[in-house]
Motif scaffolding. Structure first.
Motif: not given
Ligand SMILES: [Zn+2]
Lengths: 143, 194
Positions: B45-67
């Protein structure tokens, strides 16, 4: 485990992935096939378990922490901009100061005088007084 | 229907350009699915929450690359999947074996009760723990993360057909393990009592 050829459909029924006619056929088949009925029951049990696990493990603070991280990143960006602008501004002022100082030591007309002369020409056009020009010149030499 | 809803391209463009309302809407919709995905992979659970936060920030910062070539949900899961696989690789390199096995008892305080429901739950958890990593993960992705076959295929870089057959084999393996643990395959379901 099971031998019935319809087992995969029994699981797909549990996943809600069968079209209505096939779903109805899967239910009718399970009524007379203990293997598929058992598979459907185990599947239901697994789904119930994971639904409880989802509730117990739900991420209470995740949304807030992501929003906080986004805000912090935005503030950091503004901070970087300011930190870059302050030394750039200081450098520009220092350069201008040095230039005016060096300029006043040369034989040519000092830049500060040129600035005041231009100012006086403009001021004469709009009807200024000599006192104000002198004051301007003094301030210019102080630079 | 997958766990992640489809967003209109205009909304995604707004979020990519930094619009805070559109970004917040995305965060609201993606937080839980991405977290359960990370939990399904990392099983902690703890690792998943940290990983999810980082993954979400990655998704948001790379939205421009979603075609828009794939479904938005599939793209989000592939970004999160790359992040989780990196983490899982780092963990194994550091020989971090402290991952607690994913279970209800890992999230809930043990009240010492020994009810039939708790016994059935423990039996199922023990059976799940006996599955191979591949089978456990595919069941987690489907049942815990609530992902569609297509989303699982995108996240695990394989075809939908492969996902279906892997899921089928995993479920049959689970039934076999439950039977071997003394539960008759056609026994009365105890899940309703959970
Ligand atoms: Zn059957």
């Amino acid at each position: 485990m099971g031998n019935c050829s319809e087992l995969e459909k029994a699981y797909m029924f549990g996943d809600g992935e069968l079209p209505p006619e096939e779903a109805a056929a899967a239910i009718a088949h399970a009524a007379s096939c203990p293997d598929c009925a058992a598979a459907m029951e185990t599947h239901e049990r697994v789904k119930t378990y994971f639904s409880l696990l989802r509730q117990a493990a739900r991420p209470v603070g995740l949304e807030a922490s992501v929003k906080y991280a986004l805000r912090a990143a935005a503030e950091e960006d503004i901070g970087i901009l300011w930190r870059a602008m302050v030394p750039a501004g200081a450098l520009a002022f220092a350069t201008l100061g040095c230039w005016l100082l060096l300029d006043s030591w040369t034989d040519q007309q000092p830049l500060s005088d040129m600035i005041v002369d231009r100012g006086s020409a403009i001021y004469e056009v709009i009807g200024g007084t000599d006192d104000l020009l002198r004051q301007l010149k003094l301030e210019g030499q102080d630079l | 229907m997958g766990a992640i809803p489809d967003f209109p391209p205009e909304k995604l463009e707004l979020a990519a350009s930094g619009d805070s309302a559109a970004t917040e809407e995305l965060v609201r919709a993606l937080s839980a699915p991405v977290y359960y995905f990370c939990l399904a992979i990392l099983k902690n659970g703890e690792q998943a929450e940290d990983a999810a936060q980082e993954a979400l920030l990655k998704v948001l910062s790379s939205l421009v690359s979603f075609k828009g070539k794939s479904a938005f949900g599939s793209w989000v899961y592939s970004v999160a999947s790359n992040h989780c696989l990196d983490l899982a690789r780092k963990n194994s390199r550091r020989r971090e074996t402290s991952l607690e096995e994913l279970s209800l008892s890992g999230f809930e305080p043990c009240d010492g009760s020994d009810s039939e429901a708790a016994a059935a739950r423990h039996s199922l958890e023990a059976a799940l723990a006996e599955l191979s990593e591949e089978h456990r993960t595919v069941i987690n992705l489907r049942e815990l993360a609530g992902m569609s076959y297509g989303e699982i295929a995108a996240a695990t870089s394989c075809s939908e057909g492969t996902v279906k057959s892997r899921l089928f084999r995993a479920r049959e393996e689970l039934r076999r393990v439950l039977a071997a643990r003394g539960e008759k395959p056609d026994a009365e379901p105890v899940a309703k009592e959970l």
